[in-house]
Design a protein around this motif. Structure first.
Motif, short mmCIF file in Angstrom:
data_model
loop_
_atom_site.label_atom_id
_atom_site.label_comp_id
_atom_site.label_asym_id
_atom_site.label_seq_id
_atom_site.Cartn_x
_atom_site.Cartn_y
_atom_site.Cartn_z
N PHE A 288 35.30 108.47 17.94
CA PHE A 288 35.80 107.76 16.77
C PHE A 288 34.66 107.48 15.80
N GLU A 289 35.02 107.08 14.59
CA GLU A 289 34.09 106.51 13.63
C GLU A 289 34.35 105.01 13.57
N GLU A 290 33.33 104.24 13.25
CA GLU A 290 33.48 102.78 13.29
C GLU A 290 32.76 102.09 12.14
N VAL A 318 45.89 104.59 10.15
CA VAL A 318 44.75 104.08 10.91
C VAL A 318 45.15 104.04 12.38
N HIS A 348 38.06 100.97 13.58
CA HIS A 348 37.78 102.32 14.08
C HIS A 348 38.80 103.31 13.52
N GLN A 349 38.42 104.56 13.58
CA GLN A 349 39.35 105.64 13.26
C GLN A 349 39.01 106.84 14.14
N TYR A 350 40.05 107.48 14.66
CA TYR A 350 39.87 108.67 15.48
C TYR A 350 39.04 109.68 14.69
N TRP A 355 38.55 109.03 7.39
CA TRP A 355 38.08 107.65 7.54
C TRP A 355 37.24 107.17 6.35
N ARG A 356 36.56 108.05 5.64
CA ARG A 356 35.61 107.60 4.63
C ARG A 356 36.24 106.74 3.53
N PHE A 359 37.69 103.40 5.02
CA PHE A 359 36.64 102.44 5.33
C PHE A 359 36.07 101.82 4.05
N ARG A 378 29.40 102.11 10.02
CA ARG A 378 29.62 102.58 8.67
C ARG A 378 29.65 101.47 7.63
#
Length: 427
Positions: A288-290, A318, A348-350, A355-356, A359, A378
């Protein structure tokens, strides 16, 4: 030229060389000879903190061992050891760290240098555990700092983002080894919010996860318990089911709200107990991204509610739940908790989903509630933002200039983030 990627795969570095020194003497020589240096641990930073086209160092093979102080209240530990390795080794000697987060691959130095934390109303980030540092400076010299020895360097080093030198050993707070019981339950979020202050007092650790399209949340508590064997499971929840859900959400984003309601119906009560070092962390294999924002504690629920309402209003896909934790106040110059007790909200995003932009928009909501981001997750802060949010940043940068005037440890991201001026040309 080598290639390195962070855990999520979104940060790619192409350093000129990647080295794993085994002695402090070898490390000092490499640092002194290099033009640019960054250090990497497990790659759990989502920001490009480790990105470099110079020398990238990994310290997991550096010689060293744990040395417990005679009073048992602290111990020196190798900075490059992972938290998993460190906490197991401490356990074998009869000790634990006062707190941990919910994953443990990170290096000790990486976790401390970025202000990584767990949850607990009266427990600070891992940076608050540090009593002293041994580090290699830009010229290859080795120094030690603490509250009484080079105190300005120590205060800056407590949360330094690797800008001051390469840490080889850290003296950290210790407590006698303890066991934990973990309990998970699903409850209405409104009910948790109404009882939150009481829950924070009643439990040593409390947190919850809530999907943006659900009104129910997964409540997790951790409390000291009687000795128990290693738990049979390495995670608080099933990673297999969760990853399958994420794949469906990535393939059919419009179904994300419905999938979250189905997933919540599959989660029930659970409990596990065991040594603290094995109960604190859980397996987190779904990439994931966070983004994580640390808010004034009184503003935590308002910020969470606003960002959730925004996601629902725009029907944004999301996929991950928000994580809500508590962290005690501290006095560290670059700590987001140095203004008072904090509420930490992680978004978070898978990794396979966009996601950019999501977020970036959510960040404006967190900032409007007085939030400051986790340095390793991030964010879009500028040098002007850092100066406004951190009154002690100038003092930190003064120390940085003194020990590394040529900016050997500053990469592109950190140079822009802190407005670090390039060194004057040699005449």
């Amino acid at each position: 030229m080598s290639e390195w990627r962070n855990w999520s795969g979104s940060v790619v570095a192409r350093p000129a060389e990647i080295l794993r020194p085994t002695t402090e003497e070898e490390l000092s020589r490499h640092v002194a000879q290099a033009n640019k240096v960054r250090v990497v641990g497990a790659g759990h930073s989502f920001m490009p903190l480790c990105e470099t086209d110079g020398l990238l160092l990994n310290l997991d093979a550096l010689e060293g061992s744990i040395e417990i102080a005679p009073d048992g209240l602290s111990g020196w530990a190798p900075a490059g050891w992972s938290l998993a390795r460190l906490t197991r080794a401490l356990w074998d000697k009869g000790y634990s760290l006062p707190n941990q987060g919910d994953v443990n691959p990170q290096s000790l130095a990486g976790a401390i240098s970025t202000g990584t934390h767990g949850t607990g109303a009266e427990l600070g980030s891992l940076a608050t555990f540090a009593r002293a540092f041994r580090l290699v400076l830009a010229d290859g010299s080795v120094v030690q700092c603490s509250r009484t020895e080079r105190p300005e360097l120590f205060e800056a080093q407590r949360l330094s983002l690797g800008l001051l030198g390469v840490v080889t050993r850290i003296e950290v707070d210790l407590v006698p080894a303890f066991h934990l019981q973990e309990r998970l339950s699903v409850r209405p979020l409104a009910e948790i919010a109404a009882e939150w202050e009481e829950l924070a007092v009643r439990h040593r650790h409390v947190e919850f996860w809530v999907f943006p399209y659900s009104d129910r949340a997964i409540l997790k508590t951790l409390d000291i318990c009687a000795p128990a064997p290693e738990p049979k499971t390495a995670s608080d929840m099933s990673e297999g089911i969760f990853k399958f859900y994420c794949e469906l959400a990535a393939a059919m984003p419009r179904l994300t709200p419905r999938l979250q309601h189905i997933l919540m119906r599959l989660i029930g009560k659970s409990s596990r107990s065991g040594p603290a070092y094995s109960v604190f962390p859980s397996e987190r294999s779904t990439r994931f991204e966070e983004m994580e924002y640390e808010l004034p504690r009184a503003a935590g629920f308002a910020a969470l509610n606003e960002v959730t309402e925004w996601i629902r209003r725009k029907r944004l896909p999301v996929s991950f739940p928000f994580e809500y934790r508590l962290v005690a106040a501290d006095d560290i110059w670059l700590s987001p908790f140095n203004k008072g007790p904090g509420a930490s909200v992680s978004m978070h995003q898978y990794a396979k989903m966009p996601w950019r932009e999501i977020f970036a928009e959510a960040e404006t909501i967190f900032r409007s509630h007085g939030g400051r981001p986790h340095w390793a997750k991030r964010h879009t802060l500028t040098a002007a933002d850092v100066s406004a949010l951190y009154p002690m940043a100038d003092r930190f940068l003064t120390v940085r200039q003194q020990v590394d005037p040529a900016g050997k440890f500053a990469n592109t991201h950190l140079t822009a983030l802190f407005g670090i001026d390039p060194p004057a040309p040699q005449l």
